[in-house]
Scaffold this motif. Structure first.
Motif, short mmCIF file in Angstrom:
data_model
loop_
_atom_site.label_atom_id
_atom_site.label_comp_id
_atom_site.label_asym_id
_atom_site.label_seq_id
_atom_site.Cartn_x
_atom_site.Cartn_y
_atom_site.Cartn_z
N PRO A 22 -16.90 -4.06 -7.16
CA PRO A 22 -16.93 -3.01 -6.13
C PRO A 22 -16.06 -3.35 -4.92
O PRO A 22 -15.64 -2.46 -4.20
CB PRO A 22 -18.41 -2.93 -5.74
CG PRO A 22 -19.00 -4.24 -6.12
CD PRO A 22 -18.21 -4.73 -7.31
N LEU B 144 -20.95 -8.13 5.35
CA LEU B 144 -21.54 -7.21 6.34
C LEU B 144 -22.21 -6.05 5.63
O LEU B 144 -23.27 -5.56 6.03
CB LEU B 144 -20.46 -6.68 7.29
CG LEU B 144 -19.78 -7.71 8.19
CD1 LEU B 144 -18.67 -7.05 9.02
CD2 LEU B 144 -20.78 -8.37 9.13
N VAL B 145 -21.60 -5.58 4.54
CA VAL B 145 -22.17 -4.48 3.77
C VAL B 145 -23.53 -4.90 3.22
O VAL B 145 -24.54 -4.20 3.39
CB VAL B 145 -21.25 -4.08 2.59
CG1 VAL B 145 -21.92 -3.05 1.70
CG2 VAL B 145 -19.91 -3.57 3.10
N ARG C 84 0.86 -1.20 0.00
CA ARG C 84 0.00 0.00 0.00
C ARG C 84 0.88 1.24 0.00
O ARG C 84 2.03 1.20 0.48
CB ARG C 84 -0.88 0.03 1.25
CG ARG C 84 -1.91 -1.09 1.34
CD ARG C 84 -3.05 -0.91 0.37
NE ARG C 84 -4.17 -1.74 0.72
CZ ARG C 84 -5.02 -2.26 -0.15
NH1 ARG C 84 -4.87 -2.02 -1.44
NH2 ARG C 84 -6.02 -3.00 0.25
N GLY D 282 -15.19 -7.07 4.32
CA GLY D 282 -16.47 -6.70 4.95
C GLY D 282 -17.68 -6.80 4.02
O GLY D 282 -18.76 -6.36 4.38
N MET E 90 -19.91 -7.34 16.79
CA MET E 90 -18.50 -7.68 17.05
C MET E 90 -18.12 -7.68 18.52
O MET E 90 -17.17 -8.34 18.91
CB MET E 90 -17.60 -6.70 16.30
CG MET E 90 -17.73 -6.94 14.83
SD MET E 90 -16.78 -5.84 13.88
CE MET E 90 -17.50 -6.12 12.30
N ARG F 140 -6.32 -11.39 8.62
CA ARG F 140 -7.44 -11.65 7.71
C ARG F 140 -8.12 -12.97 8.07
O ARG F 140 -9.34 -13.06 8.09
CB ARG F 140 -6.96 -11.69 6.25
CG ARG F 140 -6.73 -10.32 5.64
CD ARG F 140 -6.39 -10.43 4.17
NE ARG F 140 -7.52 -10.87 3.37
CZ ARG F 140 -8.22 -10.09 2.55
NH1 ARG F 140 -7.90 -8.83 2.42
NH2 ARG F 140 -9.23 -10.57 1.87
N TRP G 21 1.44 -6.07 2.58
CA TRP G 21 1.13 -7.49 2.80
C TRP G 21 2.20 -8.11 3.68
O TRP G 21 3.38 -7.79 3.55
CB TRP G 21 1.07 -8.23 1.45
CG TRP G 21 0.58 -9.62 1.64
CD1 TRP G 21 1.32 -10.76 1.60
CD2 TRP G 21 -0.76 -10.01 1.92
NE1 TRP G 21 0.50 -11.85 1.84
CE2 TRP G 21 -0.78 -11.41 2.05
CE3 TRP G 21 -1.97 -9.31 2.10
CZ2 TRP G 21 -1.92 -12.13 2.33
CZ3 TRP G 21 -3.12 -10.02 2.37
CH2 TRP G 21 -3.09 -11.41 2.48
N ILE H 125 -10.73 -7.73 -6.24
CA ILE H 125 -10.46 -9.18 -6.34
C ILE H 125 -9.04 -9.44 -5.82
O ILE H 125 -8.27 -8.50 -5.66
CB ILE H 125 -10.56 -9.69 -7.81
CG1 ILE H 125 -9.82 -8.73 -8.78
CG2 ILE H 125 -11.99 -9.90 -8.24
CD1 ILE H 125 -9.71 -9.24 -10.20
C1 HEM Z 1 -19.90 -0.23 0.68
C2 HEM Z 1 -18.97 -0.60 1.44
C3 HEM Z 1 -17.61 -1.11 1.08
C4 HEM Z 1 -16.96 -1.13 -0.12
C5 HEM Z 1 -17.45 -0.64 -1.48
C6 HEM Z 1 -15.65 -1.71 0.11
C7 HEM Z 1 -14.68 -1.89 -0.85
C8 HEM Z 1 -13.39 -2.25 -0.57
C9 HEM Z 1 -12.32 -2.24 -1.52
C10 HEM Z 1 -12.44 -1.84 -2.98
C11 HEM Z 1 -11.20 -2.63 -0.88
C12 HEM Z 1 -9.79 -2.70 -1.46
C13 HEM Z 1 -9.45 -4.03 -2.02
C14 HEM Z 1 -8.12 -4.00 -2.72
O1 HEM Z 1 -7.25 -3.24 -2.31
O2 HEM Z 1 -7.91 -4.73 -3.70
C15 HEM Z 1 -11.56 -2.91 0.49
C16 HEM Z 1 -10.67 -3.37 1.45
C17 HEM Z 1 -11.05 -3.66 2.73
N1 HEM Z 1 -12.30 -3.60 3.27
FE1 HEM Z 1 -13.95 -2.91 2.33
N2 HEM Z 1 -15.55 -2.03 1.44
C18 HEM Z 1 -16.73 -1.71 2.06
C19 HEM Z 1 -17.05 -1.91 3.39
C20 HEM Z 1 -16.26 -2.57 4.27
C21 HEM Z 1 -16.67 -2.95 5.62
C22 HEM Z 1 -18.05 -2.72 6.20
C23 HEM Z 1 -15.60 -3.54 6.20
C24 HEM Z 1 -15.42 -4.13 7.57
C25 HEM Z 1 -16.29 -4.30 8.43
C26 HEM Z 1 -14.52 -3.55 5.24
C27 HEM Z 1 -13.27 -4.06 5.48
C28 HEM Z 1 -12.24 -3.99 4.58
C29 HEM Z 1 -10.87 -4.34 4.90
C30 HEM Z 1 -10.35 -4.83 6.24
C31 HEM Z 1 -10.12 -4.15 3.75
C32 HEM Z 1 -8.63 -4.35 3.57
C33 HEM Z 1 -8.32 -5.74 3.13
C34 HEM Z 1 -6.82 -5.87 2.86
O3 HEM Z 1 -6.21 -4.89 2.48
O4 HEM Z 1 -6.28 -6.95 3.07
N3 HEM Z 1 -14.97 -2.97 4.09
N4 HEM Z 1 -12.89 -2.67 0.66
#
Ligand code: HEM
Length: 540
Positions: free
Chosen positions: A477, A490-491, A124, A487, A217, A155, A147, A480
């Motif tokens: 969205p 949960l969303v 990142r 999440g 949680m 995770r 990572w 991948i």
């Molecule tokens: C509408 C709501 C949400 C959208 C559109 C969304 C979308 C995304 C996207 C695009 C990424 C990046 C993936 C990548 O870098 O390839 C991400 C990462 C992540 N999201 Fe969401 N997210 C949403 C809600 C949430 C919620 C509610 C949680 C937790 C409760 C969550 C937890 C995470 C975490 C922990 C990551 C990082 C994973 C990693 O980097 O290993 N997200 N999300």
């Protein structure tokens, strides 16, 4: 004396510009050397080394690189990336400040980056803001760290609780918590609502979402008039907005002193949140944990791992809880956006209410998560909001030199995944500028005649039953690969419950549609956004 001073200043500026240019030019020209199989050799294991040029792109300037190219697209950088793709192709390089960047603009390239090269493309960016948001160290954050084995462990720890499978006990718990919270929400709303008057509904929706997440949680809910709870819900929302904004400081870190006040604000938000999580959640749970009993919730699982796994520290679990509870802001903002589109297109709200009524009219009950599969139009509306707002994928960083589509990518390059182009391209969607949930629906495979017991709630259009289209390859969205969103269930789950419970009881409209300002390429709305009119439905 004055002349000497002027010459010295000039010499320093010139020195800085020249050094900057040399630095940028080196990054621009550097080639990547990678081993490839020697085709001429009969020995299959013999390797030769090949130099790979970086992807084409505009020539950078000293100090700013190519940042000026996005000046016109300050609020819509991905629209800017899409425009630049017309000139440089689907894969091209840019330099922002001194940082090399790569932009990928089609599905095959996105897959090549995130799936095939996931191992070396999962870092990142090292933005100052990211550090400040997580106690001075971005590796504390699940979403913003590079990572690592610890990340893999975090995770895995989170997956069971934060990605509940349909019909698992966690899924049912989610359903129950969501439905109960919306009863509290409704009582609170009734206290605040003046019939026919617009209401700033966002803080109330965020509080409901905040409670759903903290109950799910941490098995803990907070009163809506609890001032500390109100404050952290507001701060989480500010952080969600902040994280969704680009900032000049990200690529020009020497601007930091000029943004000191802004940075201090960020530090204050996140430290207040952490104090709350420590004092109001973790402290008394630590005293009560029973290791012989199965985990009640995510907090138990975290506290157990703290005791059992030497690699997991107290900081790890505080920040993990912060990350996951903070997810409620994403859900709250998403629901606000759905309500905004419903206020703009009344017929969408009516069709969702048709689905709700078909399920609830006979039994007079609340909608729950088990109803989700029979409400395809409602889910299609949520997906259309996700498509239309095209929330950006967090940038990735190459952690080693590598090759994408025959172009060299140097270590440290920031990779922008342009999912905006996927969401808005006429190649992928008919009339992409139109907001139309029906695009996520298809004819149901099960064309059996409509049952007469009232349980068939599928929307019928010209006597054709519709179902949700699944696995649309160009709709990403949640991204991948290795770092895909944890999440997303949960969303879907909590987002659905909040939305249907509001629409079951209220019609949603606006007295002045011009107040509904939605920034493209973002799910985040400002903390103080538009008011909406909630009118109790006659049938309830
Ligand atoms: C509408 C709501 C949400 C959208 C559109 C969304 C979308 C995304 C996207 C695009 C990424 C990046 C993936 C990548 O870098 O390839 C991400 C990462 C992540 N999201 Fe969401 N997210 C949403 C809600 C949430 C919620 C509610 C949680 C937790 C409760 C969550 C937890 C995470 C975490 C922990 C990551 C990082 C994973 C990693 O980097 O290993 N997200 N999300």
């Amino acid at each position: 004396m004055f002349a000497i001073l002027a010459y010295t200043v000039l010499a320093i500026i010139l020195g800085v510009v020249i050094t900057s240019y040399i630095n940028i030019f080196y990054g621009f020209k550097r080639r990547v050397i990678q081993p490839i199989k020697n085709k001429k050799s009969t020995q299959t294991s013999e390797l030769v080394y090949q130099k790979f040029k970086q992807a084409p792109g505009p020539r950078p300037w000293p100090i700013i690189g190519n940042l000026h190219l996005l000046d016109r697209y300050r609020d819509t950088p991905f629209a800017g990336f899409t425009e630049l793709a017309k000139q440089y192709g689907d894969i091209y390089s840019l330099t922002f400040g001194h940082t090399r960047c790569l932009v990928v603009n089609n599905l095959e390239l996105i897959r090549e980056v995130l799936n095939e090269n996931g191992k070396v493309m999962s870092g990142r960016p090292d933005f100052i803001r990211y550090h400040k948001l997580f106690g001075g160290e971005r590796s504390n954050s699940l979403a913003l760290c590079d990572w690592s084995q610890l990340q893999q462990k975090r995770r895995n720890l989170a997956r069971r609780h934060c990605s509940p499978r349909e019909s698992s006990s966690f899924y049912m718990k989610m359903s129950q918590i969501g439905c109960e919270e919306m009863e509290f929400w409704n009582r609170e709303l009734k206290n605040q609502l003046i019939p026919g008057e617009p209401i700033q509904i966002k803080p109330l929706i965020l509080k409901a979402c905040g409670n759903m997440f903290s109950q799910y949680m941490c098995s803990q809910r907070f009163d809506y008039d609890d001032l500390e709870f109100q404050l952290i819900v507001q701060y989480f929302d500010e952080i969600f907005w902040e994280i969704n904004q680009g900032h000049p400081m990200d690529f020009l870190p020497w601007l930091y002193p000029f943004y000191q006040r802004h940075v201090n604000k960020i530090i204050n938000w996140s430290s207040t949140i952490r104090k709350f999580i420590m004092e109001r959640i973790i402290c008394h749970r630590e005293l009560n944990i029973d290791l012989d009993e199965p985990d009640r919730d995510f907090t138990d699982a975290l506290l157990r791992s703290l005791i059992e796994d030497k690699e997991v520290s107290r900081n790890t679990i505080i920040f993990m809880l912060e990350d996951f509870i903070g997810g409620h802001s994403a859900v709250g903002n998403l629901v606000m956006l759905v309500l905004a589109y419903i206020a703009k297109h009344q017929e969408i709200g009516e069709r969702i209410q048709e689905e709700i009524d078909a399920i609830t009219s006979e039994e007079n009950r609340q909608v729950n998560l088990l109803d989700m599969n029979t409400m395809p139009y409602t889910m299609a509306t949520i997906f259309e909001v996700l498509r239309y707002s095209s929330s950006p994928i967090v940038p990735h960083v190459a952690t080693e030199d590598t090759v994408i589509s025959g172009y060299g990518v140097t270590m440290g390059t920031i990779v922008f995944i342009n999912n905006y182009v996927l969401n808005t391209s006429e190649k992928n969607w008919i009339n992409p500028k139109e907001f139309n949930p029906l695009r996520f629906l298809e004819k149901s495979i099960d064309q059996s005649p409509k049952s007469t017991d009232g349980s068939d709630s599928g929307i019928e259009s010209d006597k054709v039953k519709l179902q949700l289209r699944k696995n649309i390859p160009h709709f990403l969205p949640f991204s991948i690969g290795k770092r895909t969103c944890i999440g997303q269930n949960l969303v879907r789950g909590f987002g659905f419950l909040v939305l249907v419970n509001i629409l079951q009881r209220y019609n949603v409209s606006s007295n002045d549609l011009s107040t509904i300002k939605i920034s493209p390429e973002s799910l985040a709305l400002p903390a103080n956004c538009f008011p909406l009119v909630l009118t109790p439905r006659n049938s309830i």
